[in-house]
Design a protein around this motif. Structure first.
Motif, PDB file in Angstrom:
ATOM      1  N   GLN A  46     -33.047-107.869 -39.764  1.00 14.02           N
ATOM      2  CA  GLN A  46     -31.921-107.270 -40.038  1.00 14.02           C
ATOM      3  C   GLN A  46     -30.705-107.953 -40.077  1.00 14.02           C
ATOM      4  O   GLN A  46     -29.639-107.320 -40.589  1.00 14.02           O
ATOM      5  CB  GLN A  46     -31.884-105.852 -39.275  1.00 14.02           C
TER       6      GLN A  46
ATOM      7  N   SER B  87     -36.569 -95.267 -43.637  1.00 17.99           N
ATOM      8  CA  SER B  87     -36.431 -96.091 -42.178  1.00 17.99           C
ATOM      9  C   SER B  87     -37.419 -97.239 -41.861  1.00 17.99           C
ATOM     10  O   SER B  87     -36.926 -98.147 -41.414  1.00 17.99           O
ATOM     11  CB  SER B  87     -36.950 -94.826 -41.173  1.00 17.99           C
TER      12      SER B  87
ATOM     13  N   ALA C 153     -38.357 -97.978 -37.161  1.00 16.08           N
ATOM     14  CA  ALA C 153     -37.533 -99.031 -37.687  1.00 16.08           C
ATOM     15  C   ALA C 153     -38.028-100.416 -36.989  1.00 16.08           C
ATOM     16  O   ALA C 153     -37.423-101.261 -37.767  1.00 16.08           O
ATOM     17  CB  ALA C 153     -36.168 -98.851 -36.886  1.00 16.08           C
TER      18      ALA C 153
ATOM     19  N   GLY D 242     -36.362-101.145 -41.513  1.00 17.60           N
ATOM     20  CA  GLY D 242     -36.778-101.895 -40.728  1.00 17.60           C
ATOM     21  C   GLY D 242     -37.284-103.339 -41.121  1.00 17.60           C
ATOM     22  O   GLY D 242     -37.253-104.078 -40.337  1.00 17.60           O
TER      23      GLY D 242
ATOM     24  N   ALA E 299     -33.033 -96.619 -38.490  1.00 10.17           N
ATOM     25  CA  ALA E 299     -32.703 -98.055 -38.851  1.00 10.17           C
ATOM     26  C   ALA E 299     -31.178 -97.896 -39.315  1.00 10.17           C
ATOM     27  O   ALA E 299     -30.775 -96.982 -40.019  1.00 10.17           O
ATOM     28  CB  ALA E 299     -33.630 -98.416 -40.260  1.00 10.17           C
TER      29      ALA E 299
END
Lengths: 255, 255, 255, 255, 255, 255, 255, 255
Positions: free
Chosen positions: G48, H187, A157, H191, H224
């Motif tokens: 994010q 994932s 991630a 990220g 994530a």
């Protein structure tokens, strides 16, 4: 089987220093020793390159101690995995140089530090919670004569974290990657390196991780072709296979 | 990435033999080439020691041909797995030295036969029905520069058959073992040798074999510590990992 | 149903030593006895060759004691499986010759030691941790009138250990093999002997062993044709089936 | 291994009728014969009481024929299971007394009809659709020298049907019970008889029967203690185990 | 919704004895009452013939008490399932006629004993360990106005035990059958009676019973057509459905 | 068993119109008739209120015809489920009033249209694709003497569709609800009605619907207490259970 | 990465207020900070939209504290999920404004309350027992700058409860729906609203709910097209995704 | 429901241009139209922002055509998924502007091209074989008024391929990621971006991919936090949810 020991026994028998029946018993024990609840396999070191490792779970404390006692007579390095501090106490009371590794819950006796590998083994985790399994792999690989590098918490991630370690990964002879949850890290590492990657799914996660099954399936289906997989939480197995991959070949005696 | 090719491109650009935009395009293609339905990964050979392998299943025939065309420009050896004779026909019409391997259902183009391994790879099956998967592993290993020995039909219900091949097994640098049904053979082979065993579960069996799941679980839970596992029927992956294990190290150009 | 007891009841009734209603009650109890929470099955010995065995788990302590009390009135030998030392204490306070078997967690009352088998039963384990399940099988077989040989810790990763016991295995009338993890040992034993092998998967293992499922699937898919399987950890069932296999036939009274 | 054949070979060699190398080759072939795609196991008859049985599924037609050809040289009775009429045609063109059993999809060559059992084997099905699997079991048992009784379609939803066959069931030395759907019949039969019951789950059913898994689990969890289980649809295995149970013991040569 | 209560509210509002906003609040509460952590569903009795039943597991003790308090204001009979003695203590301190049923771990308040069924409900168990689930079913059915007969421990391994109760089973309007392990009893009972059978798998068993899954699958695949199934250990649901089946129809007000 | 037929047979035997052996054969056939591949269960109508239903899948065409022939001699209404138009052709050539229901793939012979229910059965589907299963349920219920209402395509994603049918649902004596995918409709219907809901999961869906498993689990875990479940795609079973629920009670002959 | 912080570091380095090596270390830490057991990801907020969230389970207490300490230096709001009151005590002893949320078992530090969403997020539960998971979602969404409405206990068995909240549901920008057991509520809510529904299966239930698997499968197979799913019990993930859906777009500072 | 249409009907009814019964029928049809095998849901567009989509699998060709005919009367854009070219032929014969999309096996009628989104949707695949599912998502999103970018074949084993598209990914309002095998790509993408990622597992793979289950589990366990998941191969659902996420808010009519 330890060939030196065998030759000595045969010689002694020839010189009549040893009764035939006693010689036979000792020779058969070079193979394995039957102690009732276990047949301690003394020829495993010859066959597999490392003595039998004691899986502690499901064995009573005195059984572990009994097996370790027999193994250490034939092998300089002994491992007990999936064990606890209490068992360590009992082992150390008879083998004073036994070490306790809390994170990996592993007892190690290491009297021989000969380096046997051609390169380094890198051990990588996706997260902090995967460290105990990875540490079991790393300690096993060290016990089997390897130099080990540890890279913790570089899950996918935050892909920049694993990319930052690219050169370290690419210099190793073999990589061990421990990951829980979706188990994606071995695929990414596998794509970055040209050596075998031993993937260890961990039981870290919850819900639909099913105790490591999600990670296991992810690793078995890896789109990177250089990934092979061991059982969930089997850090020991990963360290063992990686050690054999890294081992000098051919295994000639002068080396 | 092919470093020679990169240096030539840079030199040509410096000598003004190449427009900057053209140079940039060609350099990026050294990494991968975007052909719409696929990004052909030309740097995989550098990163992983073998060019991208084409997984034929689920791709249309013309897609397979298109990808093979791009790969063969950069790599002497190319593999297409899980494919069929019809696709082979189309591939051979443009690449005349492509070979068709019926048992493994695999197309192989092999222009470079340099030996890259330090020892031999032995490929073993439990039964006759496991041969296609094992053959895929063997052909892959050969394409990657290895000498391969094949040992077919030595399953554990007739343990003397595998014991009879003990010395052959023990002389290899790495063993690949393909088995369906209960998948027990890797454990037995693993106990006989001191090298890594790559276990390939096959989907051979019926009823509670669940398409290879029984064999897969058996192999993941192997009591032999030197066993690592790849996906069900993944002969290619087993051959790939085994090749990397057998590869000479360090990978210096003079060797 | 105990025919002797039935005839005596009928005779007593005919001689008017017994009221009709009382006779009816006693006859129906020869079949089973309704004690509220259980119908104790007194005809099982006649139908199946051994009295009902008490499965201790999920029953309250006083229920176990109550059932044992009824069974021992009709049968010389009684077993309670999956129980604990506390229950044993309560049972022994009323039945003083009850034995406690800690490893198998089993109470046994054995007043009849008649040998009923034509040969021997051999009980084998793959590892030390499988012993409790194997011991349950062995104790059951002994309670049912068999001679039993025990062979512990001969798992397939050290194949020489089981081969060393080949002649012992081959002399038995039936073999019971308990194994966890990949459950491969029954296939190997099955290949060595010409008698039925009763395979007992154990819940020993971790990760993808799924509490014995991997071993169970391995055994169900055994490539040895002489293997039949009982439930995970069902040592009792294995001992029971093996005893019936070993039983003299036909079961005439003079034998 | 066929001891007579071995003695003759050794004698011939001693009389110099046979070259040493030829003698060695023939002796090793008494164990197994390597024909490339298979190692035909000629010692299985000695070890297991019946020659290797050919599992037809996943083998090419010419492979089946090749293996049968080798087996019939050493054994009077040969079975091929999971095969088809086409393969049968090829087999019969070289072995004219081969029989085709359509219901069980099985080829049988039976030249020796010696009875080897102490009693009868009863084969039972829960429904009409279970007959093919049960027939495979019955034919196998007959090929191995047993008298077989067939009882079809006595499933538990009409409990009077199985009760009506009680005496037939109780006179057998061993019972084979094939059932799909919920797989309850072995428990009921198990409760009626005092001999071992070999339960065969079949893949008959739909929806949550999951191809026989429901029946398999039902049988593994049987509350009748005399039930052991083989793989889903494994009629052959059931017939094989039942034959060994029924076999006269000890297996002395004069019998 | 309680129609009487609704009419009274509307009348009161018409007579101006009630503010409009207050009337609206009370009417909506006739449907359900929002107490923060729960919306107590007061119209369920009208819609489903019985008030909402409190599932105790996963609720805090004070939440259970709060919900019971609201329910009892509108319904004479209230059930709390999957609860414990401590919660019972708290409930009884405010509702003194609450009963504690230890076996079923259930609190019952029963102020209305009107009989609502056309016949009897028979509740059957395969074993002693299935009684707690069966008792939950029986208590629920009684709370919903039914006469209940209990038949414990008549599992299929001793088929004579269930046959002995045939007439009792055949006189019931509906049967509830609780069984763990292979869950075969509902099929046998289903074959004996001409009324619906509600099958309740229990989690009794071990190994491949998978916490009741084997029994559940057995019941779903029952070859008896009159079997319907509820969730594993869901005695309450079985009692509820059986009560609705047994309920007099049509549900006219004078009854 | 048909009591009239039995009495006539006994009377005829008494009048010496029937040999004893012939009388015995005919009486036993009143229970079931053994036709080799099947035991046609003629007493099922007496025991379960409807004759044995022929499950067509896995039976050969001539077997289906043979069984139907026997059944129709004893019962006016006969059903064959999971069959095909070809089998229907064969059946109709001997039973000219057999009907073919294409949607449900079911053969029905219906000579008796007596109404046996106290109310109506409503059959509901979540989607258009669930209709075949629901139609099997509806046709079964009609064959068993019930009035049936059909409500198609009222799945929960358009909740107003099912709410629009609320009064129709609430007037039925029992509801059958067929749904695939998430299987949520039975819970919603269950919350709207005060009668039993028989839920039938269908195999409609893809991906993680796993052939109806998702719907099955949804229904087993329904938060509505009045839901019981039958096997995936088991429309017949749902219709059967619903018919028994709706049946007039007690089942006295004058009604 | 925090661009302001980066610019200040670069400026300071240019003004020679910072050694080059120190500047490099600080810049790299803007990305992530290696503290041995963890690489704290400081750029996640930039990538994010919210800082890394600490998953407490499987981490030692001092590890949680160490990671929180590093995170709070760079981010005003920090969350720790799956933790306990003891860990909270340790966190609060160094960060005094940390809050403990008992229901959700979550530590929250919230120093920035800027509203970032365009609308409201509604969080819905099927039952009382689902509240802990839903509360984790709600608290996460609030921490990420959203207004949240809570609607508890409106499961589908009482469909009027959710219909009563229709307008509230329809006014939200995104809905989170937590449900255990059959997991049907997201389908119903999905059918009522025109915005995305994030479904969270919870592990509430027993028997065939398999710890949330039934609910998970129900949600994945939802017949409502606007439903997407997160892991079982993953309230945090649901709150996170919902927050990103609700976030103003484009994310320019002036808005 | 179409408010304009409703108002016109009400007005017409008021002006006596429409009988009351006819008005009622037409109003109810604004909600849904009952055409026997289906209730076409005309209010879905109002409730969910897009008309009901026809799932073609399991419906007969004429059923699909019938439903499409009704839908297109009320909605400018209509989709049929999981269908085939033959059905398309039938649809086009009555709706001449219907388009056939071979890759996605989808019929699309698109008469309204109004852009409704605030940003772009990016659709990403791990491999070439995932394109059909991804294309279904892309076509759905376009039909719902979105601009779509496609990024094919950027799986994680060549991580540089996805990194090369980083800026394109980071500019989107929402990302859809389709991947089979281990399903790791969501994932990694998750990220890299700060927007929601809708993950679609595909059934691409073999062996332990279990038809997409491995990918599904990988995505549900993504490390994530911004990943939500739809069903295996559910490209349509992913496109639908992504469209709702991208939709302008509030949804006022002037926009």
């Amino acid at each position: 089987m330890d060939l030196n020991a065998l030759e000595q026994l045969l010689a002694a028998h020839k010189r009549d220093e040893l009764e035939t029946s006693e010689a036979a018993r000792r020779i058969s024990e070079l193979h394995y020793e039957d102690i009732g609840y276990a047949r301690v396999d003394h020829s495993r070191s010859a066959r597999q390159g490392f003595p039998e490792v004691v899986f502690g779970a499901g064995k009573r404390r005195e059984q572990v101690v009994g097996i370790v006692e027999r193994l250490i007579r034939h092998s300089p390095n002994v491992l007990v995995t999936h064990t606890d501090a209490g068992t360590y106490g009992d082992v150390r009371s008879i083998i004073t140089d036994a070490e306790w590794h809390e994170t990996a819950r592993l007892i190690r006796i290491q009297r021989d530090n000969t380096e046997l590998g051609v390169g380094e083994i890198v051990v990588v985790t996706a997260g902090t919670s995967d460290i105990p399994v990875a540490e079991e792999a790393a300690l096993t690989a060290e016990a089997m004569g390897n130099r080990v590098k540890r890279v913790w918490d570089v899950g996918v991630a935050g892909i920049h974290r694993v990319l930052a370690e690219r050169s370290l990964l690419q210099s190793a002879r073999v990589a061990i990657v421990a990951a829980g949850m979706e188990g994606a890290l071995p695929s990414v590492v596998g794509g970055l390196v040209s050596v075998p990657v031993i993937a260890v799914p961990t039981s870290i996660g919850y819900g639909a991780s099913f105790g490591g099954v999600a990670a296991l399936l992810g690793m078995l289906n890896s789109c990177a072709s250089n990934v092979a997989v061991v059982n969930i939480d089997n850090g020991f197995g990963a360290g063992f296979v990686a050690s054999l991959i890294n081992r000098r070949w051919p295994n000639t005696s002068e080396e």
